[in-house]
Design a protein around this motif. Sequence first.
Motif, mmCIF file in Angstrom:
data_model
loop_
_atom_site.group_PDB
_atom_site.id
_atom_site.type_symbol
_atom_site.label_atom_id
_atom_site.label_comp_id
_atom_site.label_asym_id
_atom_site.label_seq_id
_atom_site.Cartn_x
_atom_site.Cartn_y
_atom_site.Cartn_z
ATOM 1 N N CYS A 178 36.658 44.015 37.420
ATOM 2 C CA CYS A 178 38.102 43.858 38.208
ATOM 3 C C CYS A 178 37.284 42.248 39.682
ATOM 4 O O CYS A 178 36.609 42.580 40.092
ATOM 5 N N SER A 179 37.990 41.837 38.426
ATOM 6 C CA SER A 179 37.528 39.787 39.805
ATOM 7 C C SER A 179 37.350 40.193 40.636
ATOM 8 O O SER A 179 37.082 39.377 41.730
ATOM 9 N N HIS A 180 38.347 41.559 41.282
ATOM 10 C CA HIS A 180 39.293 40.968 42.079
ATOM 11 C C HIS A 180 38.171 41.987 43.651
ATOM 12 O O HIS A 180 38.571 42.115 44.961
ATOM 13 N N VAL A 192 39.470 45.162 43.650
ATOM 14 C CA VAL A 192 40.472 45.958 43.744
ATOM 15 C C VAL A 192 39.360 47.472 43.601
ATOM 16 O O VAL A 192 38.689 47.831 42.877
ATOM 17 N N ILE A 230 39.970 50.603 42.185
ATOM 18 C CA ILE A 230 41.220 50.997 41.267
ATOM 19 C C ILE A 230 41.200 52.144 41.140
ATOM 20 O O ILE A 230 42.246 53.171 41.270
ATOM 21 N N ALA A 280 46.822 42.956 45.506
ATOM 22 C CA ALA A 280 45.802 41.496 45.036
ATOM 23 C C ALA A 280 46.105 41.526 43.245
ATOM 24 O O ALA A 280 45.933 40.610 42.377
ATOM 25 N N CYS A 281 46.871 42.975 42.867
ATOM 26 C CA CYS A 281 46.826 42.755 41.326
ATOM 27 C C CYS A 281 48.332 41.619 41.194
ATOM 28 O O CYS A 281 47.993 40.999 39.763
ATOM 29 N N CYS A 313 47.172 37.973 39.838
ATOM 30 C CA CYS A 313 46.494 38.431 38.564
ATOM 31 C C CYS A 313 47.097 38.576 37.013
ATOM 32 O O CYS A 313 47.349 39.666 36.625
ATOM 33 N N CYS A 337 44.286 41.248 33.519
ATOM 34 C CA CYS A 337 43.500 41.927 34.121
ATOM 35 C C CYS A 337 42.622 42.349 33.214
ATOM 36 O O CYS A 337 42.059 42.308 31.695
ATOM 37 N N THR A 338 41.379 42.167 33.612
ATOM 38 C CA THR A 338 39.772 42.430 32.947
ATOM 39 C C THR A 338 39.193 43.390 33.336
ATOM 40 O O THR A 338 38.276 43.682 32.479
ATOM 41 N N ALA A 339 40.304 44.614 33.975
ATOM 42 C CA ALA A 339 39.185 46.145 34.440
ATOM 43 C C ALA A 339 39.314 47.047 33.293
ATOM 44 O O ALA A 339 40.394 46.729 32.491
ATOM 45 N N ILE A 351 48.224 49.412 36.357
ATOM 46 C CA ILE A 351 48.858 48.601 37.189
ATOM 47 C C ILE A 351 50.142 47.943 36.916
ATOM 48 O O ILE A 351 50.355 48.255 37.442
HETATM 49 S S1 SF4 Z 1 45.175 42.814 37.511
HETATM 50 FE FE1 SF4 Z 1 43.324 43.859 36.650
HETATM 51 S S2 SF4 Z 1 41.036 42.765 36.788
HETATM 52 FE FE2 SF4 Z 1 43.347 41.647 38.304
HETATM 53 S S3 SF4 Z 1 42.785 42.790 40.808
HETATM 54 FE FE3 SF4 Z 1 44.248 44.185 39.065
HETATM 55 S S4 SF4 Z 1 43.077 45.257 38.144
HETATM 56 FE FE4 SF4 Z 1 41.889 43.948 38.951
#
Ligand code: SF4
Length: 410
Positions: A341-343, A345, A347, A381-382, A385, A388-390, A402
């Motif tokens: 995850c870029s941030h 968070v 998860i 935080a999402c 975004c 999502c790269t997670a 998410i």
């Molecule tokens: S949307 Fe996905 S990549 Fe973006 S902050 Fe949330 S978990 Fe991380």
Amino acid sequence: MSQKGKLNRRAFLGASAGALAGVLASGNKALGLLSEPAARQPKEKSIILRTLGKTGYKIPVVSMGVMNADNPELVFRAYELGIRHFDTAAGYQRGRNEEMVGQVIEELKARDKVVIATKIFIPPQQRNQLSADKIKEIHLKAIDECLTRLRTDYVDILYSHNVPEVSWVKNPGLMEALQEIKAQKKARFIGLSTHQNMDEVIRAALEMKIYEVILATFNYSLYDYPEYLETLKKAASRGVGLIAMKTQCQQPWYRENNPPEIKKFYEGPLLNAALLKWVLRHEFITTAVPGFTTFDQLNEDITVAYNLEYTPEEKKFLENRLVKTQMAAVCRLCGQCQATCSHKVDIPNILRAHMYATAYGNLYEARETLDSIEQGKSIEACLDCEDCTARCVRGVNIKRRIEELKTLYA
Ligand code: SF4
Ligand code: SF4
């Protein structure tokens, strides 16, 4: 609760007074006298009882996870059907859950016939900032509040709630606080609850030797996690009482991945009974705390307490290759996705909140879970975004969950 209901129940209890005496210690015979058996329970069978480690409590294999319930009648009925262990927490429904349990047990005059467990929680990001003295102070105050809500002088089990990290298991302030509460006889036994990083947490708890009962996630999705099963076995062999939670994999895995005609196969009694039996067929587990919220679910779950043999359909369901593959989509809260995850968070806990919201229908607990996450690492935080790269190592559709949670809370 209606006056009529109270009178009927009191009359019933009066008639059963003899049978109630000493039920915890006296086993199947007394339990069998408590009420009419549920419709599908075979008459010749008795509720299966197991002993909770070194506590010596002998309790039915099916207990009540009260967290999602808000109907006192359901707690009454659970007691009438033979359930003797009620699991609650200070934080559930902002204390109202404990109040409900306390009220029902008081009305039943059954305090010495039941095992009450509650939990005290300090959010992980706060835990690490607190001195040992402060931790102790928080716990000593919290247990008094729990006892007031529960209308009792003691709880049978006091857990440190939601422990994902080894450092908290070994925290001197926590260990001292729990031991002091026990010394004051406000808790008969102490332990911890864990649904994240369970293997490591339980191994650390064994090292510390003060934890007498552990409430841990244990369900069919963990069938391919032999290290964890070994750790649980080891804990039981050392006399630690093991209680299973999240037993019926209440996550959206079967809704996300199945075509509609197959979905039906996964919902209802078959799914619940098969999954609960799978848990309880592991004898190192003393009891499970399914979080039933309806009388039908209670009847389904209590039926399992009489007979752990699989029906041919349940066997077929558990051995189904598709089911086994899809179990991989149950989040184990292992945290391995965080690096993607870029941030960065949190998860696992966001997904736990998703489970409370979408599978348990408990929006309040979902919000509380999100609020307990460190600032800047929760669902907010999402929001910005877009892609999502997670990624999950087990194939959980993080992006989709998410997105669903964002529509609810962000
Ligand atoms: S949307 Fe996905 S990549 Fe973006 S902050 Fe949330 S978990 Fe991380
Ligand atoms: S989503 Fe996957 S990687 Fe992330 S915590 Fe759950 S099981 Fe682990």
